[in-house]
Motif scaffolding. Structure first.
Motif, PDB file in Angstrom:
ATOM      1  N   VAL A   7       5.039   3.452   2.735  1.00  0.00           N
ATOM      2  CA  VAL A   7       4.527   2.698   2.587  1.00  0.00           C
ATOM      3  C   VAL A   7       4.609   1.726   3.536  1.00  0.00           C
ATOM      4  O   VAL A   7       4.769   1.236   4.423  1.00  0.00           O
ATOM      5  CB  VAL A   7       5.995   2.112   2.062  1.00  0.00           C
ATOM      6  N   LEU A   8       3.448   0.416   3.155  1.00  0.00           N
ATOM      7  CA  LEU A   8       2.957  -0.682   3.919  1.00  0.00           C
ATOM      8  C   LEU A   8       3.137  -1.671   2.504  1.00  0.00           C
ATOM      9  O   LEU A   8       2.117  -1.967   2.138  1.00  0.00           O
ATOM     10  CB  LEU A   8       1.912   0.051   4.658  1.00  0.00           C
ATOM     11  N   THR A   9       3.818  -2.658   3.481  1.00  0.00           N
ATOM     12  CA  THR A   9       4.557  -4.016   2.731  1.00  0.00           C
ATOM     13  C   THR A   9       4.985  -4.767   3.474  1.00  0.00           C
ATOM     14  O   THR A   9       5.098  -4.805   4.747  1.00  0.00           O
ATOM     15  CB  THR A   9       5.478  -3.102   1.470  1.00  0.00           C
ATOM     16  N   ALA A  10       3.945  -6.157   2.295  1.00  0.00           N
ATOM     17  CA  ALA A  10       4.161  -7.329   3.075  1.00  0.00           C
ATOM     18  C   ALA A  10       4.880  -8.610   2.354  1.00  0.00           C
ATOM     19  O   ALA A  10       3.777  -8.071   1.018  1.00  0.00           O
ATOM     20  CB  ALA A  10       2.959  -8.098   3.687  1.00  0.00           C
ATOM     21  N   THR A  11       5.624  -8.943   1.926  1.00  0.00           N
ATOM     22  CA  THR A  11       6.285  -9.813   1.061  1.00  0.00           C
ATOM     23  C   THR A  11       6.643 -11.506   1.719  1.00  0.00           C
ATOM     24  O   THR A  11       7.602 -11.358   2.791  1.00  0.00           O
ATOM     25  CB  THR A  11       7.586  -9.095   0.563  1.00  0.00           C
ATOM     26  N   VAL A  12       7.213 -12.200   0.420  1.00  0.00           N
ATOM     27  CA  VAL A  12       7.672 -13.579   0.940  1.00  0.00           C
ATOM     28  C   VAL A  12       8.900 -13.396   0.197  1.00  0.00           C
ATOM     29  O   VAL A  12       8.874 -13.557  -1.333  1.00  0.00           O
ATOM     30  CB  VAL A  12       6.429 -14.761   1.054  1.00  0.00           C
ATOM     31  N   SER A  13       9.868 -13.285   0.340  1.00  0.00           N
ATOM     32  CA  SER A  13      10.789 -14.101  -0.325  1.00  0.00           C
ATOM     33  C   SER A  13      12.130 -15.185  -0.834  1.00  0.00           C
ATOM     34  O   SER A  13      11.634 -15.914   0.634  1.00  0.00           O
ATOM     35  CB  SER A  13      12.235 -12.440  -0.432  1.00  0.00           C
ATOM     36  N   TYR A  14      12.125 -15.430  -1.273  1.00  0.00           N
ATOM     37  CA  TYR A  14      13.167 -16.704  -1.647  1.00  0.00           C
ATOM     38  C   TYR A  14      14.646 -16.565  -1.035  1.00  0.00           C
ATOM     39  O   TYR A  14      15.169 -15.893  -2.899  1.00  0.00           O
ATOM     40  CB  TYR A  14      12.675 -17.762  -2.272  1.00  0.00           C
ATOM     41  N   ALA A  15      15.569 -16.641  -0.460  1.00  0.00           N
ATOM     42  CA  ALA A  15      16.984 -16.724  -0.895  1.00  0.00           C
ATOM     43  C   ALA A  15      17.599 -17.534  -1.352  1.00  0.00           C
ATOM     44  O   ALA A  15      17.516 -18.785  -1.169  1.00  0.00           O
ATOM     45  CB  ALA A  15      17.644 -16.543   0.441  1.00  0.00           C
TER      46      ALA A  15
ATOM     47  N   THR B  26       7.149  -7.714   6.994  1.00  0.00           N
ATOM     48  CA  THR B  26       6.198  -6.304   6.550  1.00  0.00           C
ATOM     49  C   THR B  26       6.877  -5.815   7.032  1.00  0.00           C
ATOM     50  O   THR B  26       8.228  -5.597   8.494  1.00  0.00           O
ATOM     51  CB  THR B  26       5.301  -6.736   7.340  1.00  0.00           C
ATOM     52  N   TYR B  27       6.760  -4.086   6.833  1.00  0.00           N
ATOM     53  CA  TYR B  27       7.595  -3.129   6.976  1.00  0.00           C
ATOM     54  C   TYR B  27       6.125  -1.820   7.331  1.00  0.00           C
ATOM     55  O   TYR B  27       5.916  -1.362   6.041  1.00  0.00           O
ATOM     56  CB  TYR B  27       8.613  -2.735   6.617  1.00  0.00           C
ATOM     57  N   LEU B  28       6.370  -0.410   7.562  1.00  0.00           N
ATOM     58  CA  LEU B  28       5.656   0.257   7.847  1.00  0.00           C
ATOM     59  C   LEU B  28       6.578   1.880   7.677  1.00  0.00           C
ATOM     60  O   LEU B  28       6.983   1.805   8.614  1.00  0.00           O
ATOM     61  CB  LEU B  28       4.028   0.719   8.666  1.00  0.00           C
ATOM     62  N   ARG B  29       6.402   2.283   6.591  1.00  0.00           N
ATOM     63  CA  ARG B  29       7.424   3.466   6.467  1.00  0.00           C
ATOM     64  C   ARG B  29       6.839   5.142   5.965  1.00  0.00           C
ATOM     65  O   ARG B  29       5.981   4.427   5.382  1.00  0.00           O
ATOM     66  CB  ARG B  29       9.024   3.337   5.626  1.00  0.00           C
ATOM     67  N   TYR B  30       6.678   5.674   6.455  1.00  0.00           N
ATOM     68  CA  TYR B  30       6.426   7.579   6.683  1.00  0.00           C
ATOM     69  C   TYR B  30       7.488   7.741   6.894  1.00  0.00           C
ATOM     70  O   TYR B  30       8.423   8.143   7.500  1.00  0.00           O
ATOM     71  CB  TYR B  30       5.515   7.542   7.903  1.00  0.00           C
ATOM     72  N   SER B  31       7.162   9.103   6.030  1.00  0.00           N
ATOM     73  CA  SER B  31       8.381   9.953   5.299  1.00  0.00           C
ATOM     74  C   SER B  31       7.186  11.646   5.266  1.00  0.00           C
ATOM     75  O   SER B  31       6.070  11.778   4.883  1.00  0.00           O
ATOM     76  CB  SER B  31       8.993   9.587   4.514  1.00  0.00           C
ATOM     77  N   ALA B  32       8.309  12.357   6.362  1.00  0.00           N
ATOM     78  CA  ALA B  32       6.632  14.179   6.119  1.00  0.00           C
ATOM     79  C   ALA B  32       7.903  14.747   5.292  1.00  0.00           C
ATOM     80  O   ALA B  32       9.202  14.564   5.663  1.00  0.00           O
ATOM     81  CB  ALA B  32       6.876  14.095   7.701  1.00  0.00           C
ATOM     82  N   LEU B  33       7.553  14.980   4.497  1.00  0.00           N
ATOM     83  CA  LEU B  33       8.108  16.358   3.359  1.00  0.00           C
ATOM     84  C   LEU B  33       7.821  17.276   3.977  1.00  0.00           C
ATOM     85  O   LEU B  33       6.984  17.911   4.838  1.00  0.00           O
ATOM     86  CB  LEU B  33       7.628  15.953   1.954  1.00  0.00           C
ATOM     87  N   PRO B  34       8.866  18.258   3.544  1.00  0.00           N
ATOM     88  CA  PRO B  34       8.906  19.982   3.800  1.00  0.00           C
ATOM     89  C   PRO B  34       7.600  20.259   3.292  1.00  0.00           C
ATOM     90  O   PRO B  34       7.881  20.580   2.110  1.00  0.00           O
ATOM     91  CB  PRO B  34      10.362  20.053   3.914  1.00  0.00           C
TER      92      PRO B  34
ATOM     93  N   TYR C 290       1.195  -1.207  -0.023  1.00  0.00           N
ATOM     94  CA  TYR C 290       0.092  -0.034  -0.154  1.00  0.00           C
ATOM     95  C   TYR C 290       0.443   0.974   0.084  1.00  0.00           C
ATOM     96  O   TYR C 290       1.620   1.558   1.503  1.00  0.00           O
ATOM     97  CB  TYR C 290      -0.894  -0.299   0.973  1.00  0.00           C
ATOM     98  N   VAL C 291       1.019   2.010  -1.100  1.00  0.00           N
ATOM     99  CA  VAL C 291       1.818   3.193  -0.916  1.00  0.00           C
ATOM    100  C   VAL C 291       0.932   3.745  -1.205  1.00  0.00           C
ATOM    101  O   VAL C 291       0.154   4.312  -2.349  1.00  0.00           O
ATOM    102  CB  VAL C 291       2.621   3.406  -2.373  1.00  0.00           C
ATOM    103  N   VAL C 292       1.305   5.576  -0.433  1.00  0.00           N
ATOM    104  CA  VAL C 292       1.229   7.054  -0.996  1.00  0.00           C
ATOM    105  C   VAL C 292       2.370   7.485  -1.798  1.00  0.00           C
ATOM    106  O   VAL C 292       3.162   7.630  -1.093  1.00  0.00           O
ATOM    107  CB  VAL C 292       0.431   7.518   0.248  1.00  0.00           C
ATOM    108  N   ASP C 293       2.227   8.043  -3.199  1.00  0.00           N
ATOM    109  CA  ASP C 293       2.898   8.306  -3.622  1.00  0.00           C
ATOM    110  C   ASP C 293       2.839  10.246  -3.670  1.00  0.00           C
ATOM    111  O   ASP C 293       1.980  10.348  -3.996  1.00  0.00           O
ATOM    112  CB  ASP C 293       2.876   7.226  -4.809  1.00  0.00           C
TER     113      ASP C 293
END
Lengths: 282, 129
Positions: free
Chosen positions: A273-281, A249-257, A50-53
């Motif tokens: 950005v709120l994202t949830a992923t499954v990765s193969y290493a 999963t992680y949530l990142r928030y950036s406040a813009l001036p 889920y992205v707020v662009d």
């Protein structure tokens, strides 16, 4: 918007807005101490985001503020001090560099080339010259190719990183960041948090959000501003599902001036950005 | 065969994915799961493990984590598996069933694995191009 476009959007959101070994990778997986052994890893993943662009955009699908599928490729390889890195959920983008010095707690890396940002996606055109200028602004390249250095400190589960890159061409300015990351382990769950301050020079700021008089249109009037600083916070968790599969999963928030969010090219005062992923290493 | 013995046999039969260990003594030991996955090398790995065993009807037995003097669990005859055990470790661990006389009857390894095997340079210093 196809998946490649989404990947490009995420790549942008996850890089300039936010920036060891990539601190994200340090905190989520391979970190805890300077790691300059030869070798590496490669991961492929999928999930949803889920992205707020914050940028004004015109997309056919996967709009800002919607949940979209995401595909992730990340990896890193080191050999005799030289490294290439492209971390998942990166702060850095793509790095080519060299580990100049490290000891128990500190690592100094030269970033010979750092690439982050979104390449031009000028797949829409118009016969109307004014409309074409609008599209050119919306779809213009925001890629940044820089060179610089980073200093990373490892203190138990705390990582601090200072980073500076200058644009190779000399036309797009410079960017710097100071980040503080912390990780915690509860059973096999790995939690992390990062707070960041990012600085963009006047040139870099205007490269991303400025509109020159020559580019200006009725919809996007000319806009130039000074250098800018913005702040970000991130929290997330990583779980080893098996010896090859990892869930994140992680949530990142950036406040813009305000000087950034007031640009006619911006329609949000923050990025998320709120994202949830499954990765193969591999 | 006592009910517990039948139950243990059935459970052992169902543990097709578990690691088996059988010695000439007739003792069997299995663990499910038999692997603990941590995110990166060097981290403590946490795993709840169920141990299943078969031991001769007569005798006293104990389950040990190799390297530790104190047994994790002791029983008589067939005992009453499973044993629920909270494993915490950074490295693979061998578990052993010993008789009351201290004879090693059977063993198995609980494997600790990592997704990321990041290492740490042994020494630092300036690099030269």
């Amino acid at each position: 918007m196809n998946l490649l476009r989404l990947a490009a959007l995420l790549f942008w959101l996850l890089s300039p807005l936010s920036k060891a070994e990539d601190i994200a990778r340090d905190l989520r997986g391979n970190g805890a101490a300077p790691n300059h052994n030869d070798g590496g890893y490669f991961e492929l993943g999928f999930g949803a985001a889920y992205v707020v662009d914050p940028f004004v955009a015109e997309r056919k699908d996967c709009h800002s503020r919607t949940v979209c599928p995401s595909l992730i490729a990340s990896g890193a390889y080191r050999y005799k001090g030289a490294f290439i890195e492209l971390a998942d959920a990166t702060y850095d983008g793509l790095n080519l560099g060299y580990g100049l010095w490290d000891n128990e707690h500190w690592a100094v890396d030269i970033l010979a080339m750092n690439l982050f940002g979104e390449a031009s996606n000028d797949d829409r055109t118009s016969d109307d010259p004014e409309r074409q200028k609008d599209l050119a602004l919306i779809q213009r390249s925001r890629a940044f190719i820089g060179t610089g250095t980073r200093i990373t400190g490892y203190f138990g589960n705390t990582i601090v990183q200072l980073r500076w890159v200058g644009d190779i061409s000399g036309n797009h300015g410079a960017a710097g960041s100071l980040r503080l990351g912390q990780s915690w382990q509860y059973r096999n769950w790995n939690f992390h948090g990062v707070v960041s301050a990012d600085w963009l020079s006047r040139k870099a700021t205007n490269y991303w959000i400025g509109v020159t008089p020559a580019e200006s249109t009725q919809r996007f009037p000319a806009y130039q501003t000074d250098g800018s600083t913005y702040f970000s916070a991130e929290a997330g968790v990583t779980y080893p599902i098996s010896d090859h599969w990892v869930g994140r999963t992680y949530l990142r928030y950036s406040a813009l001036p305000s000087q950034v969010s007031q640009s006619p090219l911006m329609d949000e005062h923050y990025a998320l950005v709120l994202t949830a992923t499954v990765s193969y290493a591999f | 065969m006592p009910f517990k013995g039948v139950l243990a046999t059935l459970l052992l039969g169902l543990l097709s994915g578990a690691l088996w260990a059988q010695e000439e003594s007739g003792a069997q030991l299995a663990a499910k799961p038999n692997k603990c996955i941590a995110l990166r090398k060097g981290q403590a790995c946490y795993q709840t493990v169920n141990f299943y065993w078969r031991t001769p009807a007569e005798g006293d037995y104990c389950l040990y984590a190799e390297g530790q003097s104190a047994p994790l669990h002791c029983w008589q005859g067939a005992g009453a598996p499973p044993l629920r055990y909270e494993f915490v470790g950074q490295q693979s661990q061998t578990f052993v069933i010993r008789s009351a006389q201290g004879v090693r009857l059977t063993q198995l390894d609980l494997v600790v694995a990592w997704v990321y095997t990041s290492g740490r340079r042994d020494s630092g210093g300036w690099r030269l191009f």
